[in-house]
Design a protein around this motif. Structure first.
Motif, PDB file in Angstrom:
ATOM      1  N   GLU A 220      -3.115  27.554  96.858  1.00  0.00           N
ATOM      2  CA  GLU A 220      -4.538  27.243  96.938  1.00  0.00           C
ATOM      3  C   GLU A 220      -4.760  25.832  97.466  1.00  0.00           C
ATOM      4  O   GLU A 220      -5.772  25.567  98.136  1.00  0.00           O
ATOM      5  CB  GLU A 220      -5.181  27.418  95.562  1.00  0.00           C
ATOM      6  CG  GLU A 220      -5.300  28.867  95.127  1.00  0.00           C
ATOM      7  CD  GLU A 220      -6.170  29.021  93.902  1.00  0.00           C
ATOM      8  OE1 GLU A 220      -6.380  28.005  93.197  1.00  0.00           O
ATOM      9  OE2 GLU A 220      -6.651  30.139  93.644  1.00  0.00           O
ATOM     10  N   GLN A 221      -3.835  24.934  97.181  1.00  0.00           N
ATOM     11  CA  GLN A 221      -3.951  23.588  97.734  1.00  0.00           C
ATOM     12  C   GLN A 221      -3.792  23.603  99.258  1.00  0.00           C
ATOM     13  O   GLN A 221      -4.478  22.852  99.971  1.00  0.00           O
ATOM     14  CB  GLN A 221      -2.891  22.688  97.093  1.00  0.00           C
ATOM     15  CG  GLN A 221      -3.161  22.395  95.621  1.00  0.00           C
ATOM     16  CD  GLN A 221      -1.982  21.717  94.962  1.00  0.00           C
ATOM     17  OE1 GLN A 221      -1.014  21.372  95.624  1.00  0.00           O
ATOM     18  NE2 GLN A 221      -2.058  21.542  93.648  1.00  0.00           N
ATOM     19  N   ASP A 224      -6.979  24.721 100.564  1.00  0.00           N
ATOM     20  CA  ASP A 224      -7.928  23.615 100.446  1.00  0.00           C
ATOM     21  C   ASP A 224      -7.802  22.673 101.644  1.00  0.00           C
ATOM     22  O   ASP A 224      -8.804  22.259 102.249  1.00  0.00           O
ATOM     23  CB  ASP A 224      -7.656  22.875  99.133  1.00  0.00           C
ATOM     24  CG  ASP A 224      -8.725  21.835  98.832  1.00  0.00           C
ATOM     25  OD1 ASP A 224      -9.691  21.736  99.617  1.00  0.00           O
ATOM     26  OD2 ASP A 224      -8.599  21.136  97.822  1.00  0.00           O
ATOM     27  N   LYS A 227      -9.197  24.312 104.717  1.00  0.00           N
ATOM     28  CA  LYS A 227     -10.660  24.332 104.711  1.00  0.00           C
ATOM     29  C   LYS A 227     -11.229  23.010 105.198  1.00  0.00           C
ATOM     30  O   LYS A 227     -12.247  22.973 105.911  1.00  0.00           O
ATOM     31  CB  LYS A 227     -11.148  24.633 103.293  1.00  0.00           C
ATOM     32  CG  LYS A 227     -12.653  24.775 103.160  1.00  0.00           C
ATOM     33  CD  LYS A 227     -13.171  25.996 103.892  1.00  0.00           C
ATOM     34  CE  LYS A 227     -14.657  26.161 103.653  1.00  0.00           C
ATOM     35  NZ  LYS A 227     -15.216  27.323 104.405  1.00  0.00           N
ATOM     36  N   GLN A 228     -10.591  21.913 104.865  1.00  0.00           N
ATOM     37  CA  GLN A 228     -11.081  20.609 105.281  1.00  0.00           C
ATOM     38  C   GLN A 228     -10.818  20.331 106.763  1.00  0.00           C
ATOM     39  O   GLN A 228     -11.489  19.496 107.363  1.00  0.00           O
ATOM     40  CB  GLN A 228     -10.416  19.525 104.415  1.00  0.00           C
ATOM     41  CG  GLN A 228     -10.722  19.651 102.927  1.00  0.00           C
ATOM     42  CD  GLN A 228      -9.817  18.789 102.086  1.00  0.00           C
ATOM     43  OE1 GLN A 228      -9.322  17.772 102.559  1.00  0.00           O
ATOM     44  NE2 GLN A 228      -9.605  19.180 100.846  1.00  0.00           N
ATOM     45  N   THR A 246     -10.247  31.299 101.737  1.00  0.00           N
ATOM     46  CA  THR A 246     -10.973  30.569 100.694  1.00  0.00           C
ATOM     47  C   THR A 246     -11.596  31.526  99.690  1.00  0.00           C
ATOM     48  O   THR A 246     -11.651  31.237  98.489  1.00  0.00           O
ATOM     49  CB  THR A 246     -12.053  29.690 101.332  1.00  0.00           C
ATOM     50  OG1 THR A 246     -11.451  28.838 102.317  1.00  0.00           O
ATOM     51  CG2 THR A 246     -12.733  28.834 100.285  1.00  0.00           C
ATOM     52  N   THR A 249      -9.332  32.448  96.808  1.00  0.00           N
ATOM     53  CA  THR A 249      -8.925  31.398  95.885  1.00  0.00           C
ATOM     54  C   THR A 249     -10.033  31.110  94.889  1.00  0.00           C
ATOM     55  O   THR A 249     -11.137  31.625  94.974  1.00  0.00           O
ATOM     56  CB  THR A 249      -8.578  30.110  96.650  1.00  0.00           C
ATOM     57  OG1 THR A 249      -9.770  29.600  97.274  1.00  0.00           O
ATOM     58  CG2 THR A 249      -7.540  30.383  97.713  1.00  0.00           C
ATOM     59  N   ILE A 251     -10.897  27.791  94.295  1.00  0.00           N
ATOM     60  CA  ILE A 251     -11.084  26.360  94.528  1.00  0.00           C
ATOM     61  C   ILE A 251     -12.555  26.012  94.326  1.00  0.00           C
ATOM     62  O   ILE A 251     -13.424  26.635  94.939  1.00  0.00           O
ATOM     63  CB  ILE A 251     -10.664  25.974  95.949  1.00  0.00           C
ATOM     64  CG1 ILE A 251      -9.192  26.387  96.186  1.00  0.00           C
ATOM     65  CG2 ILE A 251     -10.835  24.495  96.190  1.00  0.00           C
ATOM     66  CD1 ILE A 251      -8.745  26.142  97.599  1.00  0.00           C
ATOM     67  N   ARG A 255     -14.793  20.285  95.033  1.00  0.00           N
ATOM     68  CA  ARG A 255     -13.548  19.647  95.448  1.00  0.00           C
ATOM     69  C   ARG A 255     -13.364  19.728  96.956  1.00  0.00           C
ATOM     70  O   ARG A 255     -12.803  18.845  97.581  1.00  0.00           O
ATOM     71  CB  ARG A 255     -12.359  20.318  94.747  1.00  0.00           C
ATOM     72  CG  ARG A 255     -11.132  19.442  94.717  1.00  0.00           C
ATOM     73  CD  ARG A 255     -10.002  20.094  93.987  1.00  0.00           C
ATOM     74  NE  ARG A 255      -9.321  21.055  94.847  1.00  0.00           N
ATOM     75  CZ  ARG A 255      -8.328  21.827  94.421  1.00  0.00           C
ATOM     76  NH1 ARG A 255      -7.977  21.793  93.158  1.00  0.00           N
ATOM     77  NH2 ARG A 255      -7.741  22.675  95.245  1.00  0.00           N
ATOM     78  N   ILE A 256     -13.850  20.836  97.541  1.00  0.00           N
ATOM     79  CA  ILE A 256     -13.753  20.965  98.987  1.00  0.00           C
ATOM     80  C   ILE A 256     -14.702  19.999  99.682  1.00  0.00           C
ATOM     81  O   ILE A 256     -14.377  19.375 100.681  1.00  0.00           O
ATOM     82  CB  ILE A 256     -14.060  22.422  99.406  1.00  0.00           C
ATOM     83  CG1 ILE A 256     -13.022  23.363  98.798  1.00  0.00           C
ATOM     84  CG2 ILE A 256     -14.085  22.558 100.907  1.00  0.00           C
ATOM     85  CD1 ILE A 256     -13.287  24.822  99.096  1.00  0.00           C
ATOM     86  N   THR A 261      -7.796  16.233  97.933  1.00  0.00           N
ATOM     87  CA  THR A 261      -6.623  17.086  98.090  1.00  0.00           C
ATOM     88  C   THR A 261      -5.544  16.642  97.120  1.00  0.00           C
ATOM     89  O   THR A 261      -5.489  15.488  96.697  1.00  0.00           O
ATOM     90  CB  THR A 261      -6.074  17.005  99.529  1.00  0.00           C
ATOM     91  OG1 THR A 261      -5.718  15.656  99.808  1.00  0.00           O
ATOM     92  CG2 THR A 261      -7.119  17.483 100.529  1.00  0.00           C
TER      93      THR A 261
END
Length: 661
Positions: A220-221, A224, A227-228, A246, A249, A251, A255-256, A261
């Motif tokens: 999932e990290q 993440d 996604k960024q 995404t 997950t 997340i 946080r996104i 991160t």
């Protein structure tokens, strides 16, 4: 021959009942509405068709004409039996060796396009199918040289190879199940023993859940980070794919949005994003998510079972039993007598009947080739003076024996820890696991059904349509001729291994021998007792009465509780960091607070050994004395808890005693 109207109605009704039961079974493990039809239909057929054999074999046995020229019991004409066997066998064969492996890898693929998924599935199954085809080509060359080229010999080779491999696997799994199934029923009859077993399993179950949560978190990290970066570089070309990842997950959006991160332990996101990388990440993310759901469901079920078992024990003084999740269908007094008096007696009686059935099957396997007249299975179906099955209760016994043999083999599959990430989970079973398990059902049932026929006299066996369809072709080849008579003698190997705990002894010697071991680790029950009580205490649930108070020692157990979620949830948040696991010496000091009154019931020598061990563990050793038993410094040849690892002596790596295929 007249058409058996009553038998035809009975057989048709049986097929309807089997279909409904299979649908209920699939509904228990799979969400029927959201499961694609191209998965649901093959899985349904792979379970329903073998279940049909439980009814079809007894009918086939009774369809031979009796002395007066008319069969007795439930019977069908030869033509109907031949059609039924052709449909059942060849559909099962195609599902087992072709369709289900391809479908399983297809749904496990991380690609988006159906064409890419199919290519991945074909590549994944390529080595397996090349091995099968290679063995078939070698066998075909042998038969062409020995028998000449003809279609009958080629078909006999294919059926004999499939039967031989299925029988090898089925006999080994059934041998273990013949011991494990009655033992499981007998152990569960004792509430105190069942509670201790659950407590012994708690540390391993919780550790599996934490490892699965860590693995899911690492993937999932990566999502993440993707996604960024999805609006820049090569990632913008796959923005839609990243959004789909995404959605898989948990997340948090906050946080996104802030761009926070965390470092991942499974590799950083590459600078150049490719479809191959995204497909691989998608596949790993799906596997990790289902693995986390699996161990979370196991942990929740274990906690529920512990609460119910402890409630039964606590209800003995009052005579009133109330479960936390019970409803008002029966009174607490009746529920108490049901769980303390009725169900244990029924379990002991059932364990005795199953043990007798296991002994009968083992005895029949060992004597059917040398002294067939003393086969216990044969006596229950055909009297000594008879030459055919002509009585309806004999068909009932035949169906029972086939069912029990299949149940023992399939039970062994569910307890094997060597299938990797495959498992059956309530309503959330991974689709690849569903196809794999259904394939094993289809692969094992036909060899076991024909192996059951070998218990019967040859005059009865050779007159069945099953033998004329499969048996004659199997006996036509040197591979199948007398194979079923000698090979089942190897049934003694898994039977003795399960009966005398040989798997556990192999584990102690080599470090990888607990493949089928169900023996509980006696040193873990205290740790599990403390772990379960702390878990329920933090949730404000039923207390197990351990008498523990908050102490500095308990701080070593503190973990992030976000890794735990009720099993009904579809999306599970994960822990932000891996929980710390206490050293064995700290666990020993913690569980010593239980006192002698919590010592498990056992014989004098077992209790004395536990007290001596606890006394030795509490003594402070000099720095120069190695600690091979409980805690202390990490030894050069042991594990991180100070346990001696004999696997290193033989050149192996430090493992948990498990081999994954």
């Amino acid at each position: 021959m007249a058409v058996p109207v009553g038998s035809s109605i009975f057989y048709a009704s049986s097929l309807v009942v089997i279909a409904l039961l299979v649908l209920l079974l699939l509904r228990y493990y799979l969400p029927l509405r959201t499961t694609p039809a191209y998965i649901l239909v093959p899985v349904f057929l792979a379970v329903a068709l073998p279940a049909n054999l439980i009814i079809l074999v007894p009918i086939d046995l009774a369809s031979n004409p009796a002395d007066n020229g008319r069969p007795h019991g439930i019977w069908l004409p030869d033509r109907a039996l031949l059609v039924a066997w052709r449909i059942s066998y060849w559909l099962t064969f195609a599902l087992t060796w072709l369709l289900l492996p391809i479908i399983g890898e297809y749904v496990d693929s991380g690609d988006r396009e159906p064409k890419d998924k199919l290519l991945y599935s074909l590549r994944s199954n390529g080595r397996y199918h090349l091995t099968v085809i290679g063995a078939g080509i070698l066998g075909a060359v042998y038969f062409i040289i020995a028998e000449g080229f003809n279609f009958v010999s080629l078909k006999a080779l294919v059926m004999a190879l499939a039967y031989a491999w299925g029988l090898i696997l089925a006999i080994y799994l059934m041998g273990h199940g013949l011991v494990a199934v009655p033992r499981r029923v007998m152990r569960d009859a004792d509430t105190g023993r069942r509670l201790k077993k659950l407590q012994s399993q708690a540390p391993k179950a919780y550790e599996n859940l934490m490892d699965a949560s860590d693995e899911l978190q690492s993937y999932e990290q990566q999502v993440d980070q993707l996604k960024q970066r999805q609006h820049g570089g090569t990632a913008k070309n796959y923005s839609e794919w990243i959004n789909e990842l995404t959605d898989l997950t948990s997340i948090p959006e906050s946080r996104i949005s802030i761009g926070a991160t965390l470092p991942t332990s499974r590799g950083a996101v590459p600078q150049v994003i490719t479809p191959r990388y995204l497909a691989d990440l998608t596949r790993k993310l799906k596997r990790a998510r289902h693995r986390q759901l699996r161990y979370d469901a196991e942990w929740q079920d274990l906690l529920t079972s512990v609460i119910r078992a402890q409630a039964i024990l606590d209800a003995k003084p009052s005579g009133r039993l109330v479960f936390p999740d019970s409803r008002g269908y029966i009174s607490p007094i009746i529920r108490f007598h049901l769980h303390t008096n009725v169900l244990p007696v029924v379990s002991y009686i059932g364990a005795g009947i199953l043990s007798l059935a296991s002994v009968s099957i083992i005895w029949s396997e060992l004597t059917k080739y040398f002294i067939p007249g003393i086969s216990l299975v044969r006596v229950t179906i055909i009297p000594t003076s008879a030459e055919r099955v002509s009585f309806f209760p004999s068909q009932i016994f035949a169906a029972f024996w086939i069912t029990y043999m299949c149940v023992c083999a399939l039970y062994s599959i569910t307890v094997l820890p060597i299938w990797g990430n495959r498992a059956l989970v309530y309503r959330t079973t991974y689709l690849e696991s569903a196809t794999w398990y259904s394939g094993q059902v289809a692969k094992l049932t036909v060899p076991l059904a024909y192996n059951f026929l070998t218990f019967l006299p040859k005059s009865v066996r050779t007159n069945t349509m099953f033998y004329r369809f499969l048996g004659e072709l199997v006996d036509l080849t040197p591979l199948g001729r007398n194979f079923d008579g000698f090979f089942p003698i190897l049934l003694l190997i898994p039977v003795l291994a399960a009966l005398f705990g040989l798997y556990g002894r192999i584990q102690k010697a080599f470090g990888f021998g607990d493949w089928l071991s169900e023996d509980d680790e006696q040193d873990q029950w205290r740790e599990g007792k403390v772990l379960i009580d702390r878990e329920l205490r933090e949730r404000g649930s039923h207390r197990l009465g351990l008498g523990l108070t908050d102490s500095p020692s308990r701080g070593s157990f503190d973990t992030d509780r976000r890794a735990l979620l009720p099993a009904a949830s579809n999306r599970t948040p994960i822990a932000s960091s891996r929980p710390t696991r206490p050293a064995r010496s700290e666990r020993t000091r913690l569980v010593s607070a239980l006192g002698d009154e919590e010592e498990p019931e056992g014989n004098f020598f077992g209790n004395f050994a536990h007290r001596v061990r606890n006394t030795i563990d509490s003594v402070e050793r000099p720095g120069w004395l190695p600690d091979f038993t409980s805690g202390g410094r990490r030894q050069a040849s042991g594990d991180e808890d100070g346990n001696w690892d004999w696997g290193r002596v033989f050149g192996g790596r430090q493992t948990e005693g498990r081999v994954r295929l």
